[in-house]
Structure formats: structure tokens, C-alpha cells
Design a protein around this motif. Structure first.
Motif, mmCIF file in Angstrom:
data_model
loop_
_atom_site.group_PDB
_atom_site.id
_atom_site.type_symbol
_atom_site.label_atom_id
_atom_site.label_comp_id
_atom_site.label_asym_id
_atom_site.label_seq_id
_atom_site.Cartn_x
_atom_site.Cartn_y
_atom_site.Cartn_z
ATOM 1 N N ILE A 182 0.827 -1.202 0.000
ATOM 2 C CA ILE A 182 0.000 0.000 0.000
ATOM 3 C C ILE A 182 0.865 1.257 0.000
ATOM 4 O O ILE A 182 2.077 1.206 0.218
ATOM 5 N N GLY A 183 0.211 2.385 -0.229
ATOM 6 C CA GLY A 183 0.788 3.712 -0.031
ATOM 7 C C GLY A 183 -0.158 4.493 0.875
ATOM 8 O O GLY A 183 -0.636 3.985 1.876
ATOM 9 N N HIS A 184 -0.407 5.747 0.529
ATOM 10 C CA HIS A 184 -1.476 6.579 1.105
ATOM 11 C C HIS A 184 -1.199 7.138 2.499
ATOM 12 O O HIS A 184 -1.411 8.318 2.746
ATOM 13 N N THR A 185 -0.772 6.303 3.437
ATOM 14 C CA THR A 185 -0.542 6.756 4.816
ATOM 15 C C THR A 185 0.957 6.824 5.072
ATOM 16 O O THR A 185 1.615 5.792 5.223
ATOM 17 N N PRO A 186 1.539 8.036 5.119
ATOM 18 C CA PRO A 186 3.001 8.153 5.223
ATOM 19 C C PRO A 186 3.561 7.505 6.477
ATOM 20 O O PRO A 186 3.024 7.689 7.583
ATOM 21 N N THR A 187 4.638 6.761 6.315
ATOM 22 C CA THR A 187 5.276 6.142 7.475
ATOM 23 C C THR A 187 5.851 7.184 8.426
ATOM 24 O O THR A 187 6.020 6.902 9.616
ATOM 25 N N ILE A 188 6.141 8.382 7.910
ATOM 26 C CA ILE A 188 6.692 9.415 8.800
ATOM 27 C C ILE A 188 5.656 9.855 9.836
ATOM 28 O O ILE A 188 6.020 10.486 10.835
#
Length: 243
Positions: A182-188
Motif C-alpha cells: 500500500i501507499g497513502h498513509t506516510p510512514t513518517i
């Protein structure tokens, strides 16, 4: 053949070029982009043009993200929602200033051709955000969840990593696929600047829209590569408001 999953670009063309060079991409490789190609840095239209040309040389799959939906609607002549305008839409619109109507139509067709998810031959799911159906993506009622949902990732983050996949305690949503990217929700958001794993989900969005880097991961070996931090590549810009 190597296959890479590439995180959310958000108009950061310089980061994308840097990343592809670091990965030393070959003609026989495959690139699966996790969505959100626009909105953020100043080169959204240029990023789309680059990706169109890249796909003519190498095998690429472009998953559609929520920012891509907004840009697609604008290119089609639909109403510009305020939420898009203030979260990168203005910068994207500005980046199209020098593009002809013919090129804009080609970009619209590019957005329209993007799948909402992709499942490979090893039953790995690639999707921008998530899904809510316990029966898998094919049974999802609200397709908007594919590019807006965060509950899939939130659920995985709360799981005890000692729970085995064949356990009755393992969420049914996750059992359908060997792995989910997935992408969308930044790990930072979680003070992590590299791709994150929770349960059988890999999150490749490392915050390129904001202060983070653009990441690409070999989906077989889990070796990943990263660009520089985006503010260093665009020192005279602010990036996107966090959302």
C-alpha cells in the motif's frame, strides 16, 4: 525479472529520477506504482508526462490514488473541490500551465486507464489505500475505499505479531492475499522514514509529499532504495499540507 513497488510521488519528479537511477532499472524489470503521482511539489504534470514515456520503455503498472482521482476529474472539466485545491491541487493546476490541450487529453486518458488495484501471479495485492470487505477487494461495495481507506493499515498496526496467519484470530481481510502493498498513509506519521511492515502488509509511502523520501522496494527480496528528502530536492518549495 525484478519487480519494484514504488511509493507516492506527489509531483516530486526529481526524487523519482533519482530513485530509478539508484535502483539501476533494466528493461526487463517491472515497476508497480502505488498511486498519488500528483499534488505536492511543483512537477506534477511533468511527472505524469515522464511516467507515460517510461511506460513505453518498461513494464509499468500504475495504481490510482485519491489525488489522481481529483486530478483526473479536473482534467475532465469537473468541479474543483476545496479539499483538493488546498492539499496540492493548486500546485498541480499550476504545473499544467505550459501544457497543450492535446497533452492534457493524453494525461486524462492515462489517469482513466489506471486500475484501482492489481493482484499478481503470487496472490500479492497492490492497492493505494485499502479495503473494508472481509471477503476481499472483489467484494468491496464502496470503491472509494481503494484509495481512501486507512483502516486496513490501522488494523495491521494493532496486531500482535505472534498471531499466525492460519489462526482464527488473524483478520479475514488479510487472509485473502499472500502480501499486501500500500501507499497513502506516510510512514513518517509514525516517526519511521523507511517502508514499514505490519502483519502481511508493506507500506511503501515514506512521506515524499512532506519531509520524507520517495521509496522503491524489491517485492521479493524486500531490499529498498530511497531518494533524498524531498525538501532538499525542492529547497524553494513547501510541499503539501499534511493530509
Amino acid at each position: 525479472m525484478r519487480t519494484f513497488a514504488i511509493g507516492d510521488i506527489h509531483g516530486g519528479l526529481k526524487a523519482l529520477i533519482q530513485l530509478l537511477n539508484k535502483m539501476e532499472i533494466k528493461d526487463e524489470d517491472r515497476l508497480i506504482f502505488m498511486g498519488d503521482y500528483v499534488d505536492g511539489w511543483s512537477e506534477s504534470a511533468q511527472t505524469i508526462q515522464f511516467l507515460i514515456e517510461l511506460s513505453q520503455k518498461i513494464n509499468c503498472i500504475f495504481i490510482k490514488g485519491n489525488h489522481d482521482v481529483w486530478c483526473e476529474n479536473w482534467l475532465r472539466g469537473e468541479h474543483v473541490p476545496p479539499v483538493w485545491y488546498i492539499h496540492g491541487g493548486k500546485e498541480t493546476m499550476d504545473s499544467y500551465a505550459g501544457f497543450s490541450e492535446d497533452k492534457k487529453k493524453k494525461h486524462l486518458a492515462f489517469f482513466e486507464s489506471m486500475p484501482l488495484y492489481y493482484i499478481d501471479s503470487e496472490n500479492r495485492l497492490f492497492i493505494h489505500a485499502g479495503f473494508t470487505s472481509m471477503h476481499g477487494v472483489e467484494k468491496e461495495v464502496f470503491k472509494e475505499n481503494f484509495y481512501f481507506d486507512r483502516t486496513l493499515w490501522e488494523m495491521a498496526l494493532t496486531m500482535d505479531n505472534r498471531i499466525e496467519k492460519d489462526s482464527a484470530l488473524y483478520p479475514n481481510r488479510l487472509k485473502h492475499y499472500s502480501e499486501i502493498f500500500i501507499g497513502h498513509t506516510p510512514t513518517i506519521n509514525f516517526n519511521v522514514n523507511v517502508p514499514m511492515q505490519a502483519a502481511n502488509i508493506w507500506n511503501i509511502d515514506t512521506g515524499a509529499a512532506f519531509t520524507g523520501k520517495l521509496s522503491g522496494m524489491n517485492i521479493d527480496t524486500k531490499v529498498f532504495f530511497q531518494s533524498d528528502n524531498l525538501p532538499a530536492l525542492y529547497p524553494n518549495e513547501k510541499g503539501r499540507n499534511k493530509n
